[in-house]
Motif scaffolding. Structure first.
Motif, short mmCIF file in Angstrom:
data_model
loop_
_atom_site.label_atom_id
_atom_site.label_comp_id
_atom_site.label_asym_id
_atom_site.label_seq_id
_atom_site.Cartn_x
_atom_site.Cartn_y
_atom_site.Cartn_z
N LEU A 78 0.85 -1.19 0.00
CA LEU A 78 0.00 0.00 0.00
C LEU A 78 0.88 1.24 0.00
N TRP A 79 0.63 2.16 -0.92
CA TRP A 79 1.37 3.43 -0.99
C TRP A 79 0.48 4.57 -0.51
N LEU A 80 1.05 5.43 0.36
CA LEU A 80 0.33 6.58 0.89
C LEU A 80 1.14 7.85 0.69
N ASN A 81 0.63 8.77 -0.14
CA ASN A 81 1.25 10.09 -0.23
C ASN A 81 0.91 10.89 1.02
N GLY A 82 1.57 12.01 1.19
CA GLY A 82 1.44 12.74 2.43
C GLY A 82 0.49 13.91 2.39
N GLY A 83 1.01 15.07 2.68
CA GLY A 83 0.21 16.29 2.72
C GLY A 83 0.37 17.01 4.04
N PRO A 84 -0.50 16.77 5.03
CA PRO A 84 -1.65 15.88 4.95
C PRO A 84 -2.71 16.39 3.97
N GLY A 85 -3.34 15.44 3.31
CA GLY A 85 -4.41 15.79 2.39
C GLY A 85 -4.05 15.71 0.93
N CYS A 86 -2.96 15.02 0.58
CA CYS A 86 -2.57 14.90 -0.83
C CYS A 86 -2.83 13.48 -1.34
N SER A 87 -3.13 13.39 -2.62
CA SER A 87 -3.61 12.15 -3.23
C SER A 87 -2.48 11.19 -3.57
N SER A 88 -2.69 9.92 -3.28
CA SER A 88 -1.73 8.89 -3.65
C SER A 88 -1.76 8.57 -5.14
N GLU A 124 -6.40 7.01 -1.80
CA GLU A 124 -6.68 8.42 -1.57
C GLU A 124 -7.32 8.57 -0.19
N SER A 125 -6.54 9.10 0.75
CA SER A 125 -6.98 9.17 2.14
C SER A 125 -6.41 10.43 2.78
N LEU A 296 7.52 27.45 1.87
CA LEU A 296 7.83 27.43 3.29
C LEU A 296 6.57 27.54 4.14
N GLN A 297 5.42 27.72 3.53
CA GLN A 297 4.24 28.03 4.29
C GLN A 297 3.50 26.80 4.81
N LYS A 298 3.44 25.75 4.04
CA LYS A 298 2.68 24.58 4.48
C LYS A 298 3.19 23.35 3.78
N LEU A 299 3.60 22.38 4.57
CA LEU A 299 4.12 21.14 4.02
C LEU A 299 3.11 20.48 3.10
N GLY A 300 1.83 20.57 3.46
CA GLY A 300 0.82 19.81 2.75
C GLY A 300 0.66 20.18 1.29
N ASN A 301 0.80 21.45 0.95
CA ASN A 301 0.53 21.86 -0.42
C ASN A 301 1.74 21.74 -1.33
N GLY A 302 2.88 21.47 -0.76
CA GLY A 302 4.09 21.52 -1.55
C GLY A 302 4.17 20.48 -2.63
N HIS A 303 3.60 19.30 -2.37
CA HIS A 303 3.78 18.21 -3.32
C HIS A 303 3.25 18.60 -4.71
N ARG A 344 -16.23 16.53 -7.00
CA ARG A 344 -15.38 17.72 -7.08
C ARG A 344 -14.33 17.56 -8.18
N LYS A 345 -13.78 18.69 -8.59
CA LYS A 345 -12.61 18.65 -9.46
C LYS A 345 -11.48 17.96 -8.73
N TRP A 346 -10.76 17.08 -9.42
CA TRP A 346 -9.63 16.39 -8.79
C TRP A 346 -8.45 17.34 -8.68
N THR A 347 -7.88 17.41 -7.50
CA THR A 347 -6.65 18.17 -7.28
C THR A 347 -5.65 17.29 -6.56
N GLN A 348 -4.36 17.57 -6.78
CA GLN A 348 -3.33 16.76 -6.14
C GLN A 348 -3.46 16.82 -4.61
N CYS A 349 -3.73 17.99 -4.06
CA CYS A 349 -3.92 18.14 -2.62
C CYS A 349 -5.30 18.75 -2.37
N SER A 350 -5.99 18.22 -1.38
CA SER A 350 -7.38 18.57 -1.15
C SER A 350 -7.57 20.03 -0.78
N GLU A 351 -8.65 20.60 -1.32
CA GLU A 351 -9.02 21.96 -1.00
C GLU A 351 -10.12 22.02 0.07
N VAL A 352 -10.57 20.85 0.55
CA VAL A 352 -11.63 20.82 1.56
C VAL A 352 -11.16 20.24 2.89
#
Length: 464
Positions: A78-88, A124-125, A296-303, A344-352
């Protein structure tokens, strides 16, 4: 005698296990073809939803993508991308899956895909990420590590019911970045569930890369990395070290307009528009996000925002994640992958998803201590040119575990005979670096990533 001899030969040539037919749910999830693929693959692919809700009033449906490996008996990973909130699916289609997203809705083959040695599942979690959903919108703003680990365990149980052919296989969890919380958290949830008798998942171990693990050490290690790699001045490094409380910021962000924030702003200005996820790679200049300071602002959105850049490898596509977002939002792709319409529109990192900031800053060291006690295989790897969760921070928090060194720092050799990086074998854990790899190790160094991944599954990292 002759009859018995012939019979014995026939028995030896029969498969050791009977083939398990697909469940109706798995058959419904089978992908007949992916739009834009260069050719029809020899392996089967599946995608769809598995419900993980634990109440009758709400439903959480997690979306997955499964790619068969070389054999049904190969390890299940099982592979899990990070974020938190980013899609595998980012991992699947821009790092280690069988295809990479390319321009104009096409795919290109990844010759170093991890399904060459394992049966791969990309999840996707938590719900709210990618195509995964919850009927209770409040879940999106009240989710943290405990809920994510619990839902990941429920997903694994549901996946093995849908694909029972894997129930006896070695099972591994892998991931990167905030996977530093997701991966060990899910692993501990499995061990606890197995111990209580609720499940009997054959968890062998986990591999996690450039893992956000202890805020204080990862934050401090990032500042140290920037300075030692000539990205920041002496004065700015001293300003960060003297004014930032690394336990309460982050990642790499002060909560107010204080001196820490001011020095971090100066730090970003000094770095310029570099790719902080792979410091010797270029940015994707066609992206809407061209400013390095936001990293530098948020680890989650960087991916997604980091836009992995170019390097001397001509196969390295700097705008792959732009292509991925375009690809995943094609109606033909969503239909092929069994995505429910009207989402919703698919995004690499969640907007919700608004993930728990308290969990983001929490230490995973107690979890590691419990997992080491549990006796599973643990592999921590680190691309050595990542500057967002760099090797310096990882070495900082590994030292806090106080593990006995079984085999001291030594180079490991990749399949081409080159130094692939360096490794240390501790009592209960293996740490290795990957030379010239950024934050997304399997994309930056695909051959080396596949080399150590295969060795890790075989328990042969010590022999590299």
């Amino acid at each position: 005698m002759k009859f018995n001899y012939i019979l014995s030969i026939l028995l030896l040539t029969l498969p050791l296990t009977l083939s398990i037919p697909l469940t109706p749910q798995a058959q419904n999830d089978k992908i007949t073809s992916l739009p834009g693929a260069p050719s029809q693959p020899t392996f089967s692919q599946y995608s769809g939803y598995i419900t993980v809700s634990d109440t009758t009033t709400t439903t959480r449906d997690l979306f997955y993508y499964h790619v068969e490996g070389p054999s049904p008996s190969s390890p299940l990973v099982l592979w899990l991308n990070g974020g938190p909130g980013c899609s595998s699916l980012g991992g699947a289609f821009s790092e280690l899956g069988p295809f990479f997203a390319a321009a104009n809705g096409t795919l290109v083959e990844n010759e170093h895909a991890w399904n060459k040695v394992a049966n791969m599942v990309f999840l996707e979690s938590p719900a709210g990420v990618g195509f995964s959903t919850s009927t209770d919108p409040e879940f999106y703003t009240n989710v943290g590590d405990d809920a994510t680990a619990k839902d990941t365990l429920a997903f694994i149980v549901g996946f093995l019911e849908r694909f029972p052919q894997y129930k006896e296989n070695d099972f591994w969890i892998t991931g990167e970045s905030y996977g530093g919380h997701y991966v060990p958290g899910a692993s501990l949830a499995i061990l606890s569930s197995n111990a209580s008798g609720e499940t009997s998942i054959n968890l062998k171990g986990f591999l996690v890369g450039n893992a956000w693990t202890v805020a204080e050490e990862d934050n401090k290690g990032a500042a140290e990395y920037w300075w030692t790699h000539a990205l920041n001045s002496d004065e700015t490094f001293k300003g960060i070290m003297d004014n930032c409380d690394f336990t309460g910021i982050g990642p790499l962000k002060g909560g107010e307009e204080d001196l820490c924030d001011k020095f971090l702003d100066v730090s970003a200005t000094e770095m310029g528009n570099i790719n902080i996820y792979s410091i010797y790679a270029d940015q994707c200049l066609t992206s809407s996000n061209k400013d390095g300071a936001f990293l530098l602002q948020k680890l989650g959105n960087g991916h997604v925002a980091g836009k992995v850049g170019s390097n001397p490898n001509p196969e390295y596509e700097p705008c792959v994640e732009d292509y991925l977002e375009e690809y995943m939002n094609l109606a033909s792709v969503q239909e092929a992958m069994n995505v429910r319409p009207g989402g919703r529109k698919w995004t690499q990192c969640s907007e919700v998803v608004e993930y728990s900031y308290e969990d983001l800053l929490s230490s995973m060291l107690p979890t590691y201590e419990a997992l080491i006690e549990g006796g599973i295989e643990i592999v921590v790897f680190s691309g050595d040119v990542d500057a967002i969760v760099p090797v310096t921070g990882t070495r900082n928090w590994l030292a806090k575990l106080g593990l006995e060194v079984k085999k001291a720092w030594t180079p490991w050799t990749d399949s081409e005979g080159q130094v692939g990086g360096y490794k240390v074998l501790y009592e209960g854990l293996t740490f290795l670096t990957v030379r010239d790899a950024g934050h997304m190790v399997p994309y930056c160094q695909p051959k080396r990533a596949l080399d150590f991944f295969e060795a890790g599954l075989k328990g042969e990292l010590g022999n590299l």
